[in-house]
Design an enzyme around this catalytic site. Structure first.
Site, PDB file in Angstrom:
ATOM      1  N   TYR A   1       0.814  -1.217   0.000  1.00  0.00           N
ATOM      2  CA  TYR A   1       0.000   0.000   0.000  1.00  0.00           C
ATOM      3  C   TYR A   1       0.851   1.272   0.000  1.00  0.00           C
ATOM      4  O   TYR A   1       0.344   2.359  -0.298  1.00  0.00           O
ATOM      5  CB  TYR A   1      -0.929   0.022   1.213  1.00  0.00           C
ATOM      6  CG  TYR A   1      -2.038  -1.005   1.185  1.00  0.00           C
ATOM      7  CD1 TYR A   1      -2.281  -1.789   0.067  1.00  0.00           C
ATOM      8  CD2 TYR A   1      -2.848  -1.209   2.294  1.00  0.00           C
ATOM      9  CE1 TYR A   1      -3.292  -2.731   0.042  1.00  0.00           C
ATOM     10  CE2 TYR A   1      -3.864  -2.149   2.295  1.00  0.00           C
ATOM     11  CZ  TYR A   1      -4.079  -2.906   1.158  1.00  0.00           C
ATOM     12  OH  TYR A   1      -5.087  -3.844   1.151  1.00  0.00           O
TER      13      TYR A   1
ATOM     14  N   LYS B   1       3.184 -15.038   1.661  1.00  0.00           N
ATOM     15  CA  LYS B   1       3.229 -15.860   0.442  1.00  0.00           C
ATOM     16  C   LYS B   1       4.689 -16.081   0.080  1.00  0.00           C
ATOM     17  O   LYS B   1       5.181 -15.657  -0.968  1.00  0.00           O
ATOM     18  CB  LYS B   1       2.465 -15.189  -0.696  1.00  0.00           C
ATOM     19  CG  LYS B   1       0.961 -15.295  -0.579  1.00  0.00           C
ATOM     20  CD  LYS B   1       0.472 -16.726  -0.842  1.00  0.00           C
ATOM     21  CE  LYS B   1       0.578 -17.084  -2.317  1.00  0.00           C
ATOM     22  NZ  LYS B   1       0.060 -18.461  -2.558  1.00  0.00           N
TER      23      LYS B   1
ATOM     24  N   ASP C   1      -3.108 -17.806   1.368  1.00  0.00           N
ATOM     25  CA  ASP C   1      -4.290 -18.423   0.781  1.00  0.00           C
ATOM     26  C   ASP C   1      -4.748 -19.619   1.614  1.00  0.00           C
ATOM     27  O   ASP C   1      -5.950 -19.853   1.783  1.00  0.00           O
ATOM     28  CB  ASP C   1      -4.045 -18.830  -0.673  1.00  0.00           C
ATOM     29  CG  ASP C   1      -2.744 -19.605  -0.868  1.00  0.00           C
ATOM     30  OD1 ASP C   1      -1.919 -19.668   0.061  1.00  0.00           O
ATOM     31  OD2 ASP C   1      -2.548 -20.132  -1.983  1.00  0.00           O
TER      32      ASP C   1
ATOM     33  N   ASP D   1      -5.235  -7.099   5.753  1.00  0.00           N
ATOM     34  CA  ASP D   1      -6.455  -6.422   5.352  1.00  0.00           C
ATOM     35  C   ASP D   1      -7.498  -7.438   4.891  1.00  0.00           C
ATOM     36  O   ASP D   1      -8.656  -7.436   5.330  1.00  0.00           O
ATOM     37  CB  ASP D   1      -6.126  -5.437   4.223  1.00  0.00           C
ATOM     38  CG  ASP D   1      -7.261  -4.462   3.935  1.00  0.00           C
ATOM     39  OD1 ASP D   1      -8.311  -4.543   4.586  1.00  0.00           O
ATOM     40  OD2 ASP D   1      -7.082  -3.618   3.032  1.00  0.00           O
TER      41      ASP D   1
ATOM     42  N   ASP E   1     -11.032  -8.901   7.190  1.00  0.00           N
ATOM     43  CA  ASP E   1     -12.406  -8.752   6.714  1.00  0.00           C
ATOM     44  C   ASP E   1     -13.091 -10.106   6.617  1.00  0.00           C
ATOM     45  O   ASP E   1     -14.289 -10.235   6.897  1.00  0.00           O
ATOM     46  CB  ASP E   1     -12.422  -8.054   5.357  1.00  0.00           C
ATOM     47  CG  ASP E   1     -12.371  -6.534   5.482  1.00  0.00           C
ATOM     48  OD1 ASP E   1     -12.062  -6.057   6.590  1.00  0.00           O
ATOM     49  OD2 ASP E   1     -12.639  -5.833   4.492  1.00  0.00           O
TER      50      ASP E   1
END
Length: 351
Positions: free
Chosen positions: A137, A188, A221, A245, A249
């Site tokens: 970001y 990852k 994942d 993030d 959620d």
């Protein structure tokens, strides 16, 4: 010295839910000075910038900041550099609140409101620690342009330094020591160099300062899958900005509604914390009076606990929310009919 809580209601349902939190703050911490400022689209309209230098300075001088939400379709076409969301990013970066705490707990009264079966979420209580001021970001270079062959492209850079990873990992370890002592670090590392580096640094810090911590690693994942398969296997999840993030959620929906979950963003000692509900500005219901105020009220609870050093007041808020839910208080997102004001009244009755 008198403590100050700076309220930044923002856009959409932000003013509605922040107003509810203000009513609670007046009751449980009447000696805290409540101030108010502009952020996001509201600031852009009034001041020409999504976060003014003056508001940022006021945030620095406060003891805690409670934010509502930013953004909405009204500002969808403005230049990216001054979009409402840039005000939030600048606030996080300006305060250097690098550790975002996102609890996911399922109130007993809401077990059957979860999208998962009762046995998967009953008693759920996990904490996601998300790095907040670096990663993809904020990394450079970034942009949208045309390459030397005339092909348009968009790109972002995921970059972390060792100190950035170390400081948020220390926060995760410290929180875990007050819980079950288990940390699952997520990245990852199989396809991303920054993820491989993240795993190396977290592992190295654990070797020299991880006393009492059981550290495991998981690909992001796979973690997303495990959160809906067996979420109670986790206690503290440590993740970078992007994956934190996304995963937080997802975890929010395990609890019944994203309208229930607060967050805290913390920096170094002495830096005011930034507290905000996980939900967004929800422009489709803004002004209709039925937004769920619980996430904002529980964000106040976190502010009382983490920045204002008022655990007794924080406990009162938590217990009041739990009791109101037990008594059947529900907004529309929870399957009820209560308005924002009525839900807040129900919580106040329980205080």
């Amino acid at each position: 010295m008198k403590q100050t809580l700076l309220l930044l209601p923002g856009d959409g349902i932000g003013p509605e839910v922040t107003g509810a939190a203000r009513r609670i703050a007046d009751l449980v911490a009447p000696d805290v000075a409540l101030e108010e400022g502009l952020v996001g689209g509201a600031a852009l309209d009034a001041e020409g910038t999504p976060l003014s230098d003056e508001t940022l300075q006021r945030a620095h001088k406060s003891d805690a900041v409670l934010l509502g939400a930013v953004g909405g379709p009204k500002w969808a076409t403005v230049d990216r550099a001054v979009r409402p969301e840039m005000g939030l990013l600048r606030l996080r970066k300006g305060l250097d609140v690098f550790a975002n705490l996102r609890p996911a707990y399922c109130f007993e009264a809401l077990v059957d409101s979860s999208s998962l079966k009762r046995d998967r979420v009953e008693g759920l209580d996990l904490m996601i620690v998300r790095e907040l001021t670096s990663g993809v970001y904020f990394g450079e270079p970034r942009g949208i342009d045309t390459d030397e062959n005339g092909v348009r492209r968009g790109y972002d850079t995921s970059v972390y330094t060792a100190p950035e990873i170390e400081r948020v990992t220390r926060v995760a370890f410290a929180i875990a020591r007050g819980r079950s002592g288990r940390v699952c670090s997520v990245e990852k590392s199989n396809v991303m160099e920054s993820g491989h580096f993240w795993r190396q640094e977290v592992t190295a810090l654990h070797e020299i300062g991880g006393e009492g911590i059981e550290l495991t690693h998981m690909l992001a994942d796979a973690c997303a899958m495990e959160l809906v398969r067996q979420p109670k296997q986790f206690d503290v999840i440590l993740a970078d900005n992007l994956f934190g993030d996304l995963l937080s959620d997802e975890a929010a929906m395990l609890t019944g509604s994203i309208g229930m979950l607060p967050s805290a963003s913390l920096g170094a000692e002495g830096v005011p914390g930034l507290f905000e509900p996980v939900h967004g500005s929800a422009p489709d219901i803004a002004g209709k009076g039925y937004a769920n105020p619980c996430a904002a009220i529980l964000s106040l609870e976190m502010a009382l606990r983490w920045s204002l050093a008022r655990p007794d007041a924080a406990d009162r808020v938590m217990h009041a929310v739990a009791h109101a839910l037990k008594e059947g208080a529900r907004t529309r997102d929870l399957g009820g009919e209560m308005s924002t004001t009525e839900m807040t009244d129900a919580i106040i009755d329980c205080l």
